[in-house]
Scaffold this motif. Structure first.
Motif, PDB file in Angstrom:
ATOM      1  N   UNK A  12       0.777  -0.927  -0.054  1.00  0.00           N
ATOM      2  CA  UNK A  12       0.004   0.016   0.065  1.00  0.00           C
ATOM      3  C   UNK A  12       0.662   1.038  -0.014  1.00  0.00           C
ATOM      4  N   UNK A  13       2.212   1.170   0.131  1.00  0.00           N
ATOM      5  CA  UNK A  13       3.056   2.262   0.317  1.00  0.00           C
ATOM      6  C   UNK A  13       3.107   2.968   1.556  1.00  0.00           C
ATOM      7  N   UNK A  14       2.221   2.656   2.622  1.00  0.00           N
ATOM      8  CA  UNK A  14       2.046   3.360   3.665  1.00  0.00           C
ATOM      9  C   UNK A  14       3.281   3.126   4.547  1.00  0.00           C
ATOM     10  N   UNK A  15       3.820   3.938   5.194  1.00  0.00           N
ATOM     11  CA  UNK A  15       5.101   3.858   6.112  1.00  0.00           C
ATOM     12  C   UNK A  15       4.783   3.698   7.348  1.00  0.00           C
ATOM     13  N   UNK A  16       4.973   2.490   7.968  1.00  0.00           N
ATOM     14  CA  UNK A  16       4.580   2.305   9.625  1.00  0.00           C
ATOM     15  C   UNK A  16       5.697   2.147  10.314  1.00  0.00           C
ATOM     16  N   UNK A  17       5.613   2.530  11.490  1.00  0.00           N
ATOM     17  CA  UNK A  17       6.683   2.514  12.438  1.00  0.00           C
ATOM     18  C   UNK A  17       6.547   1.022  13.261  1.00  0.00           C
ATOM     19  N   UNK A  18       7.736   0.315  13.205  1.00  0.00           N
ATOM     20  CA  UNK A  18       7.877  -1.022  13.855  1.00  0.00           C
ATOM     21  C   UNK A  18       8.355  -0.900  14.973  1.00  0.00           C
ATOM     22  N   UNK A  19       9.425  -0.259  15.452  1.00  0.00           N
ATOM     23  CA  UNK A  19       9.935  -0.270  16.503  1.00  0.00           C
ATOM     24  C   UNK A  19      11.359   0.859  16.390  1.00  0.00           C
ATOM     25  N   UNK A  20      11.664   1.424  17.772  1.00  0.00           N
ATOM     26  CA  UNK A  20      12.567   2.417  17.876  1.00  0.00           C
ATOM     27  C   UNK A  20      13.588   1.995  18.940  1.00  0.00           C
ATOM     28  N   UNK A  21      14.621   2.730  19.013  1.00  0.00           N
ATOM     29  CA  UNK A  21      15.740   2.484  20.016  1.00  0.00           C
ATOM     30  C   UNK A  21      16.395   3.815  20.106  1.00  0.00           C
ATOM     31  N   UNK A  22      16.706   4.057  21.345  1.00  0.00           N
ATOM     32  CA  UNK A  22      17.302   5.392  21.779  1.00  0.00           C
ATOM     33  C   UNK A  22      18.713   4.855  21.854  1.00  0.00           C
ATOM     34  N   UNK A  23      20.028   5.565  21.380  1.00  0.00           N
ATOM     35  CA  UNK A  23      21.164   5.191  21.606  1.00  0.00           C
ATOM     36  C   UNK A  23      21.620   4.852  22.913  1.00  0.00           C
ATOM     37  N   UNK A  24      21.314   5.818  23.744  1.00  0.00           N
ATOM     38  CA  UNK A  24      21.642   6.094  25.031  1.00  0.00           C
ATOM     39  C   UNK A  24      21.091   4.811  25.931  1.00  0.00           C
ATOM     40  N   UNK A  25      20.092   3.883  25.527  1.00  0.00           N
ATOM     41  CA  UNK A  25      19.656   3.100  26.285  1.00  0.00           C
ATOM     42  C   UNK A  25      20.224   1.630  25.822  1.00  0.00           C
ATOM     43  N   UNK A  26      20.790   1.118  26.748  1.00  0.00           N
ATOM     44  CA  UNK A  26      21.484  -0.156  26.416  1.00  0.00           C
ATOM     45  C   UNK A  26      20.528  -1.359  26.348  1.00  0.00           C
ATOM     46  N   UNK A  27      19.423  -1.343  26.922  1.00  0.00           N
ATOM     47  CA  UNK A  27      18.327  -2.215  26.712  1.00  0.00           C
ATOM     48  C   UNK A  27      17.709  -2.400  25.338  1.00  0.00           C
ATOM     49  N   UNK A  28      17.644  -3.601  24.912  1.00  0.00           N
ATOM     50  CA  UNK A  28      17.099  -3.704  23.444  1.00  0.00           C
ATOM     51  C   UNK A  28      15.705  -3.564  23.233  1.00  0.00           C
ATOM     52  N   UNK A  29      15.064  -2.845  22.575  1.00  0.00           N
ATOM     53  CA  UNK A  29      13.606  -2.470  22.437  1.00  0.00           C
ATOM     54  C   UNK A  29      12.985  -3.627  21.975  1.00  0.00           C
ATOM     55  N   UNK A  30      11.571  -4.010  22.421  1.00  0.00           N
ATOM     56  CA  UNK A  30      10.784  -5.120  21.873  1.00  0.00           C
ATOM     57  C   UNK A  30       9.403  -4.353  21.620  1.00  0.00           C
TER      58      UNK A  30
END
Lengths: 113, 114
Positions: A42-60
């Motif tokens: 459909x061409x729509x861009x959808x955010x899946x996940x994000x990570x802040x560089x100063x956070x060591x914990x991996x995003x889920x």
């Protein structure tokens, strides 16, 4: 200049299996954000996940998780229990301190039944 | 809530013609962005506006101008279209730090320059 590299132009995975999409980036900045976006046909861009560089914990986020290796400048996306609806282009993106976004060239993921 | 809207959805121009792509958001976001997406490539930032009254160049600004008309609207102008500007154009908006820079995208405008 910032660069984002996705070295896998296309990948396939069986439904219910796990797949990992790779992303590396280059920057001299210390504080930044990283994102994975999904673009279905459909061409729509959808955010899946994000990570802040100063956070060591991996995003889920539910079935989606990242492996963030800051020293290696690596930001891979793991999709567990793949579903047919996950079929799409996936883009890795980097946001610099100056609010500029840089996208990789994308990985086309095909989930097979 | 319409989110981010773009007009037109499709456009065909001849080389040298000018046009303006319109973008509006109804989420009261501070930041707005214009990207282009070429086949086989990711999105490339053309211009962005971190807040009303400010605009900055992105990665590929040549051949384009922008106007942040008010907080809602951010337009992209091609003064003299060239075939190299054939692309899909996306507008996006973001609240910024308070939403951890999540961008909301419009549906895109497919532009062909002949």
């Amino acid at each position: 200049a910032q660069t984002v590299t996705q070295s896998q132009p296309e990948m396939s995975v069986q439904e219910a299996e796990t797949v990992t999409l790779s992303c590396t980036y280059d920057t001299s900045e210390n504080n930044y954000y990283l994102f994975w976006y999904k673009q279905p046909p459909s061409r729509q861009m959808i955010l899946v996940i994000r990570q802040e560089a100063y956070k060591q914990q991996n995003a889920t986020e539910n079935r989606f998780s990242v492996n963030f290796q800051k020293a290696a400048k690596s930001f891979s996306l793991k999709i567990s229990d793949s579903q047919l609806g996950d079929t799409a282009m996936y883009f890795c993106a980097f946001m610099s301190n100056f609010n500029k976004f840089y996208f990789g060239s994308g990985t086309k993921l095909n989930v097979k039944p | 809530n319409a989110g981010v809207t773009q007009t037109p959805k499709f456009q065909v121009l001849k080389t040298g013609q000018s046009m303006t792509l319109q973008c509006a958001q109804d989420m009261n976001h501070n930041s707005m962005y214009w990207y282009r997406q070429d086949p086989g490539m990711g999105l490339r930032l053309i211009y962005y506006s971190a807040s009303e009254g400010t605009t900055d160049k992105g990665e590929v600004p040549n051949g384009y101008n922008v106007s942040r008309l008010n907080k809602r609207e951010f337009s992209l102008r091609l003064e003299s279209a060239a075939p190299s500007q054939t692309s899909v154009y996306f507008c996006a908006s973001s609240e910024g730090a308070t939403s951890q820079y999540e961008q909301y995208f419009g549906p895109g405008t497919r532009l062909t320059v002949t």
